[in-house]
Design an enzyme around this catalytic site. Sequence first.
Site, PDB file in Angstrom:
ATOM      1  N   GLY A 197       0.841  -1.195   0.000  1.00 29.25           N
ATOM      2  CA  GLY A 197       0.000   0.000   0.000  1.00 29.25           C
ATOM      3  C   GLY A 197       0.873   1.241   0.000  1.00 29.25           C
ATOM      4  N   ARG A 198       1.395   1.564   1.197  1.00 25.87           N
ATOM      5  CA  ARG A 198       2.172   2.788   1.388  1.00 25.87           C
ATOM      6  C   ARG A 198       3.280   2.968   0.349  1.00 25.87           C
ATOM      7  NH1 ARG A 198       2.929   4.723   6.701  1.00 25.87           N
ATOM      8  NH2 ARG A 198       2.478   2.609   7.360  1.00 25.87           N
TER       9      ARG A 198
ATOM     10  N   ARG B 208      -1.814  11.218  10.801  1.00 22.50           N
ATOM     11  CA  ARG B 208      -0.722  10.337  11.229  1.00 22.50           C
ATOM     12  C   ARG B 208       0.116  10.906  12.387  1.00 22.50           C
ATOM     13  NH1 ARG B 208       2.990   8.736   8.519  1.00 22.50           N
ATOM     14  NH2 ARG B 208       2.907   6.587   9.221  1.00 22.50           N
TER      15      ARG B 208
ATOM     16  N   CYS C  79      -9.553  22.034  17.651  1.00 22.34           N
ATOM     17  CA  CYS C  79      -9.511  22.300  19.099  1.00 22.34           C
ATOM     18  C   CYS C  79      -9.046  21.068  19.864  1.00 22.34           C
ATOM     19  CB  CYS C  79     -10.894  22.739  19.562  1.00 22.34           C
ATOM     20  SG  CYS C  79     -11.460  24.129  18.600  1.00 22.34           S
TER      21      CYS C  79
HETATM   22  N1  LLP Z   1      -2.128  -6.088   3.853  1.00 19.93           N
HETATM   23  C1  LLP Z   1      -2.718  -6.054   5.051  1.00 19.93           C
HETATM   24  C2  LLP Z   1      -3.421  -7.243   5.522  1.00 19.93           C
HETATM   25  C3  LLP Z   1      -2.663  -4.899   5.843  1.00 19.93           C
HETATM   26  O1  LLP Z   1      -3.239  -4.882   7.036  1.00 19.93           O
HETATM   27  C4  LLP Z   1      -1.971  -3.756   5.361  1.00 19.93           C
HETATM   28  C5  LLP Z   1      -1.904  -2.534   6.147  1.00 19.93           C
HETATM   29  C6  LLP Z   1      -1.380  -3.829   4.084  1.00 19.93           C
HETATM   30  C7  LLP Z   1      -1.463  -5.014   3.373  1.00 19.93           C
HETATM   31  C8  LLP Z   1      -0.643  -2.668   3.477  1.00 19.93           C
HETATM   32  O2  LLP Z   1       0.464  -2.314   4.243  1.00 19.93           O
HETATM   33  P1  LLP Z   1       1.480  -1.197   3.674  1.00 19.93           P
HETATM   34  O3  LLP Z   1       2.148  -1.779   2.446  1.00 19.93           O
HETATM   35  O4  LLP Z   1       0.678   0.001   3.348  1.00 19.93           O
HETATM   36  O5  LLP Z   1       2.411  -0.963   4.789  1.00 19.93           O
HETATM   37  N2  LLP Z   1      -2.444   3.791   9.093  1.00 19.93           N
HETATM   38  C9  LLP Z   1      -1.092   3.337   9.334  1.00 19.93           C
HETATM   39  C10 LLP Z   1      -0.785   2.110   8.535  1.00 19.93           C
HETATM   40  C11 LLP Z   1      -1.739   0.967   8.812  1.00 19.93           C
HETATM   41  C12 LLP Z   1      -1.473  -0.242   7.970  1.00 19.93           C
HETATM   42  C13 LLP Z   1      -2.566  -1.243   8.120  1.00 19.93           C
HETATM   43  N3  LLP Z   1      -2.433  -2.421   7.309  1.00 19.93           N
HETATM   44  C14 LLP Z   1      -0.122   4.467   9.018  1.00 19.93           C
HETATM   45  O6  LLP Z   1      -0.574   5.554   8.657  1.00 19.93           O
HETATM   46  O7  LLP Z   1       1.073   4.318   9.172  1.00 19.93           O
END
Ligand code: LLP
Length: 436
Positions: A294-295, A331, A363
Amino acid sequence: MSQHLPTASAVQALPGHPFIAYQGNELQVEDVRLSQLAAEHGTPLFVYSKAAMLAALAAYQRGFAGRHAQICYAMKANSSLGVLQIFADAGCGFDIVSGGELERVLAAGGDAAKIIFSGVGKTRSEMRQALQAGIGCFNVESEAELDVLSQVAESLGLKAPVSIRVNPNVDPKTHPYISTGLKDNKFGVAHEDTLRIYQYAAELKGLQVVGIDCHIGSQITDATPYLDAMDRVLDLVVSIEASGIALAHIDFGGGLGINYNNDTPPAADALWAQLLRKLDERGFGQKKLMIEPGRSLVGNAGVCVTEVLYVKPGEHKNFCIIDAAMNDLPRPAMYQAFHAIVPLLAKHVDTPEARYDVVGPICESGDWIGRDRMLAIKAGDQLAVLSAGAYCMSMSSNYNTRGRAVELLVDGSKVHVIRVRESAADQMRLEKLVAL
Ligand code: LLP
């Protein structure tokens, strides 16, 4: 700390942000000046680079060249339709976690057969919706969920394709809120229970076991936890297949980090070269691979442009009050996360540099975006909050009845509005006044 301030008038790229650079005095995304976009669309404003997303995807594609692999974009990172379209068009599948995300993928032209459905708490109606759409795989996280999914599939006369998410119990060395592969996390099934649960799943009439899955956390900047998790998962593949259950694919989840603040995650192709070597050594080089990044596909493709509303000097701290807030950029408040903050105009000859806490108008004391930043700013100046492509808009809220920001997608010199600014009327649309 002073961030990435350019010194010369030439092109100066921002580290880790390949398509975001100062051209002379002006910060640009691809060929477009951010100051121009702010003037046309107002602030706060998210701007994404299509080329940066495709470049991030290309690193994974290079890593998997010649392999049987499917990249499923974890759309929770940024689920805006215009962003999903890019990945759908590039042939990606999607990792979804809700019925709403499924609807978004289908609306953006994604292929249902390339969808994997993750998450610990799928409802029956979400299962039904996904089965009827014909998704590729459910990543199941408990025995109880296996039972329910089997019943729902049987009631539709279908078989649900399933993987079981295993918790490899490795420490991804990231923020505790985004670490998911340790025993104490709510995710996946315990390593030692996995074989038994696979045998149970194989007996259920509404299920078709197709794979195995793990995801150990997010913003991982080191290859070691991945290599350890792979070993643990492959040990399980050996025992599951020895028990007569064939696994067509192995899904290694997402989690690869990006450069927020001098972070040095491995490049996706380099990481996968290492992981594929291990797969080959252990004799699994021919298995179909799935991943759920994702990220790392979108995070550094986006910025949030914001205006300085007020500069407020204090006895102990100076505050730079901006028009973006924790509802747009949650974040820092949630994870004490660092996002670099840079001016849209590189040189401010008229303003001295000072140390500021950059805060929003909400706030709450938690409404800060950056702490102790050296900035040369005055009211009316514009700033870019970097690394805002992932987990910003998708986690945004309407707190304080603030409308969500505009989102623009830049493609070379072309600018596409992919979301218009949300009004108070938009926010009140689903509410009803009471007949008093
Ligand atoms: N697959 C599963 C099952 C997941 O739970 C996640 C992310 C991903 C893939 C994708 O992970 P990435 O490649 O994006 O690291 N809101 C938090 C991040 C939460 C991630 C949750 N799961 C932040 O802003 O850092």
